[in-house]
Write a protein that holds these residues in place. Structure first.
Motif, PDB file in Angstrom:
ATOM      1  N   SER A  62       6.575   7.105   1.731  1.00 42.53           N
ATOM      2  CA  SER A  62       6.364   7.091   0.284  1.00 42.53           C
ATOM      3  C   SER A  62       7.654   7.378  -0.471  1.00 42.53           C
ATOM      4  O   SER A  62       7.750   7.087  -1.676  1.00 42.53           O
ATOM      5  CB  SER A  62       5.301   8.111  -0.112  1.00 42.53           C
ATOM      6  OG  SER A  62       5.770   9.443   0.040  1.00 42.53           O
ATOM      7  N   ARG A  63       8.650   7.913   0.226  1.00 39.39           N
ATOM      8  CA  ARG A  63       9.927   8.209  -0.419  1.00 39.39           C
ATOM      9  C   ARG A  63      10.919   7.041  -0.330  1.00 39.39           C
ATOM     10  O   ARG A  63      12.018   7.119  -0.899  1.00 39.39           O
ATOM     11  CB  ARG A  63      10.536   9.469   0.202  1.00 39.39           C
ATOM     12  CG  ARG A  63       9.729  10.734  -0.095  1.00 39.39           C
ATOM     13  CD  ARG A  63      10.467  11.988   0.339  1.00 39.39           C
ATOM     14  NE  ARG A  63      10.406  12.180   1.784  1.00 39.39           N
ATOM     15  CZ  ARG A  63       9.432  12.835   2.415  1.00 39.39           C
ATOM     16  NH1 ARG A  63       8.432  13.353   1.724  1.00 39.39           N
ATOM     17  NH2 ARG A  63       9.457  12.988   3.717  1.00 39.39           N
ATOM     18  N   LEU A  64      10.545   5.969   0.369  1.00 40.23           N
ATOM     19  CA  LEU A  64      11.418   4.804   0.453  1.00 40.23           C
ATOM     20  C   LEU A  64      11.462   4.104  -0.905  1.00 40.23           C
ATOM     21  O   LEU A  64      10.441   3.980  -1.584  1.00 40.23           O
ATOM     22  CB  LEU A  64      10.918   3.830   1.511  1.00 40.23           C
ATOM     23  CG  LEU A  64      10.959   4.304   2.962  1.00 40.23           C
ATOM     24  CD1 LEU A  64      10.301   3.271   3.878  1.00 40.23           C
ATOM     25  CD2 LEU A  64      12.399   4.552   3.398  1.00 40.23           C
ATOM     26  N   PRO A  65      12.637   3.613  -1.317  1.00 43.35           N
ATOM     27  CA  PRO A  65      12.725   2.981  -2.644  1.00 43.35           C
ATOM     28  C   PRO A  65      11.895   1.709  -2.770  1.00 43.35           C
ATOM     29  O   PRO A  65      11.494   1.344  -3.881  1.00 43.35           O
ATOM     30  CB  PRO A  65      14.226   2.682  -2.785  1.00 43.35           C
ATOM     31  CG  PRO A  65      14.762   2.666  -1.387  1.00 43.35           C
ATOM     32  CD  PRO A  65      13.932   3.662  -0.629  1.00 43.35           C
ATOM     33  N   GLN A  66      11.623   1.033  -1.645  1.00 39.14           N
ATOM     34  CA  GLN A  66      10.866  -0.220  -1.700  1.00 39.14           C
ATOM     35  C   GLN A  66       9.357  -0.012  -1.589  1.00 39.14           C
ATOM     36  O   GLN A  66       8.600  -0.975  -1.591  1.00 39.14           O
ATOM     37  CB  GLN A  66      11.328  -1.184  -0.595  1.00 39.14           C
ATOM     38  CG  GLN A  66      11.038  -0.745   0.823  1.00 39.14           C
ATOM     39  CD  GLN A  66      12.164   0.078   1.418  1.00 39.14           C
ATOM     40  OE1 GLN A  66      12.823   0.827   0.717  1.00 39.14           O
ATOM     41  NE2 GLN A  66      12.401  -0.084   2.721  1.00 39.14           N
ATOM     42  N   VAL A  67       8.931   1.255  -1.484  1.00 37.04           N
ATOM     43  CA  VAL A  67       7.505   1.550  -1.336  1.00 37.04           C
ATOM     44  C   VAL A  67       7.036   2.412  -2.504  1.00 37.04           C
ATOM     45  O   VAL A  67       7.631   3.436  -2.815  1.00 37.04           O
ATOM     46  CB  VAL A  67       7.219   2.284  -0.005  1.00 37.04           C
ATOM     47  CG1 VAL A  67       5.746   2.695   0.069  1.00 37.04           C
ATOM     48  CG2 VAL A  67       7.592   1.408   1.186  1.00 37.04           C
ATOM     49  N   ARG A  68       5.967   1.964  -3.145  1.00 42.78           N
ATOM     50  CA  ARG A  68       5.315   2.753  -4.198  1.00 42.78           C
ATOM     51  C   ARG A  68       3.898   3.034  -3.708  1.00 42.78           C
ATOM     52  O   ARG A  68       3.063   2.131  -3.634  1.00 42.78           O
ATOM     53  CB  ARG A  68       5.287   2.001  -5.525  1.00 42.78           C
ATOM     54  CG  ARG A  68       4.613   2.775  -6.664  1.00 42.78           C
ATOM     55  CD  ARG A  68       4.560   1.946  -7.934  1.00 42.78           C
ATOM     56  NE  ARG A  68       3.848   2.637  -8.998  1.00 42.78           N
ATOM     57  CZ  ARG A  68       4.405   3.448  -9.884  1.00 42.78           C
ATOM     58  NH1 ARG A  68       5.703   3.656  -9.850  1.00 42.78           N
ATOM     59  NH2 ARG A  68       3.683   4.032 -10.823  1.00 42.78           N
ATOM     60  N   LEU A  69       3.642   4.281  -3.359  1.00 44.55           N
ATOM     61  CA  LEU A  69       2.369   4.666  -2.757  1.00 44.55           C
ATOM     62  C   LEU A  69       1.627   5.604  -3.702  1.00 44.55           C
ATOM     63  O   LEU A  69       2.176   6.615  -4.143  1.00 44.55           O
ATOM     64  CB  LEU A  69       2.622   5.353  -1.409  1.00 44.55           C
ATOM     65  CG  LEU A  69       1.413   5.754  -0.576  1.00 44.55           C
ATOM     66  CD1 LEU A  69       0.564   4.541  -0.234  1.00 44.55           C
ATOM     67  CD2 LEU A  69       1.881   6.440   0.709  1.00 44.55           C
ATOM     68  N   GLN A  70       0.385   5.256  -4.008  1.00 46.16           N
ATOM     69  CA  GLN A  70      -0.427   6.080  -4.892  1.00 46.16           C
ATOM     70  C   GLN A  70      -1.807   6.309  -4.279  1.00 46.16           C
ATOM     71  O   GLN A  70      -2.318   5.455  -3.544  1.00 46.16           O
ATOM     72  CB  GLN A  70      -0.586   5.412  -6.261  1.00 46.16           C
ATOM     73  CG  GLN A  70       0.708   5.314  -7.047  1.00 46.16           C
ATOM     74  CD  GLN A  70       0.518   4.593  -8.366  1.00 46.16           C
ATOM     75  OE1 GLN A  70       0.895   3.433  -8.502  1.00 46.16           O
ATOM     76  NE2 GLN A  70      -0.079   5.273  -9.347  1.00 46.16           N
TER      77      GLN A  70
END
Length: 294
Positions: free
Chosen positions: A208-216
Motif C-alpha cells: 500500500s506504500r508503493l507509489p503505483q498502488v492506491r489501496l483503500q
C-alpha cells in the motif's frame, strides 16, 4: 460484449483503417502493395481476424510518414496482445509468458492476463478476496485450493506460479497503476489460517506504500454500497482512446464490457465506492493493526 483480445482486434482494426484513409490509399491499393487479397485488409480492419506483428510493420511501412514512431510502437504492441493464443509476442511489458500455460489456463483467464499486461491502469473493487496482484504465495495457494477443490497439487502449484508471475506488472517500467478498494470482509476472512492471513495483511500494508498502488478499505460501518452487486475490474490503456474494458467475473465465465455507457456507469460506481472508503493512509493503518492482532 467480447473477449479481451477481440476487443483489442476491433480497436486495432479501427486505428489501421484510419491510418490507411489518411495515407490516401484504398483498401484495394493497400492490398496490392502488400500482395494480399483485399478481403484480408477488410478482415483486419473490421477486427474479424488478427494480424501478425510482422504484417503490422509492413502495413505501417506502406502508410509512410503519417505514422509516428510512438504510433508504430503502440500498434505493434497492441497487435501482439490482440492476437490471443499463438506465438508469444511483446505487449510492451515483456514476453507473453502466459501462453506457456495454455494447457492449464482457460481462454478467458488468458484473455484477462493479456489485458492486465497491456493496461496502463486498473481499478478494482473486491468483496471477498485480496486481488491476485497483491496476494502472497500462501494466500494464493489457499484461495486456489478453496475455489478449485480436489485439484492435484502440481496443478495448484502451477496456478499459484501464474498468479505470482502476473504481479510483475507492478514492477515494470512503467508499472501498472493499481487502485483497489477492498471490503473490510476481505481483511477479516481467515483464508488459509491465522499465519497465512497475518502474512497477507503485512504484505498488503507494505504494498500500500508503493507509489503505483492506491489501496483503500471500505469499512463495515458504510453499510450497503454499490459494490455489493459484485466485484469488477476496469482496465485503461495508454494513448489509444476508447479501449477501456470492464471485466466481470462469474463462477463459470467472465464478461468483457466495452460500451461507452457501461464504462461510464462502472467508472462512476468506482468513484462513488472509493469516496466512501477510508483514505489510503487510514486504510494502511487499519491493515497494519489487523496484521498485528492476527
Amino acid at each position: 460484449m467480447q473477449h479481451g483480445p477481440a476487443v483489442r482486434r476491433r480497436k486495432l482494426g479501427e486505428e489501421l483503417r484510419a491510418l490507411r484513409d489518411r495515407s490516401g490509399l484504398t483498401s484495394g491499393e493497400a492490398a496490392r502493395i502488400m500482395g494480399w487479397h483485399q478481403s484480408k485488409i477488410s478482415r483486419i480492419e473490421t477486427g474479424r481476424s488478427g494480424v501478425k506483428p510482422e504484417d503490422i510493420r509492413l502495413l505501417l511501412d506502406a502508410y509512410g510518414e503519417i505514422v509516428s514512431p510512438e504510433q508504430r510502437a503502440l500498434l505493434e504492441a497492441l497487435s501482439a496482445s490482440a492476437a490471443g493464443p499463438g506465438p508469444a509476442g511483446d505487449t510492451g511489458r515483456g514476453r507473453q509468458w502466459w501462453h506457456d500455460y495454455r494447457g492449464l489456463l482457460p481462454q478467458e483467464y488468458r484473455d484477462f492476463i493479456s489485458l492486465e499486461a497491456g493496461a496502463r491502469s486498473a481499478r478494482t473493487v473486491e468483496l471477498s478476496v485480496v486481488p491476485g496482484l497483491l496476494q502472497t504465495p500462501g494466500y494464493a495457494r489457499a484461495v486456489t485450493r478453496a475455489a478449485l477443490g480436489g485439484l492435484p497439487e502440481p496443478k495448484v502449484d502451477a496456478l499459484v506460479e501464474v498468479r505470482l508471475a502476473r504481479q510483475a506488472v507492478l514492477r515494470t517500467d512503467p508499472p501498472l497503476e493499481l487502485s483497489a478498494v477492498l471490503d473490510e470482509a476481505v481483511l477479516r476472512r481467515q483464508i488459509g489460517g491465522p499465519g497465512v492471513m497475518a502474512e497477507q495483511l503485512r504484505h498488503l500494508a507494505e504494498v500500500s506504500r508503493l507509489p503505483q498502488v492506491r489501496l483503500q478499505v471500505l469499512p463495515f460501518s458504510v453499510g450497503g454500497h454499490l459494490g455489493l452487486t459484485g466485484p469488477f475490474v476496469i482496465f485503461s490503456f495508454p494513448d489509444i482512446a476508447d479501449l477501456d474494458v470492464v471485466v466481470l467475473d462469474h463462477l463459470t465465465s467472465s464478461l468483457y464490457l466495452e460500451r461507452k455507457e457501461d464504462l461510464e456507469a462502472y467508472g462512476a460506481a468506482f468513484r462513488t465506492i472509493q469516496a466512501h472508503a477510508l483514505p489510503p493512509q487510514d486504510s494502511s493503518e487499519l491493515i497494519s493493526s489487523l496484521a498485528d492482532d492476527a
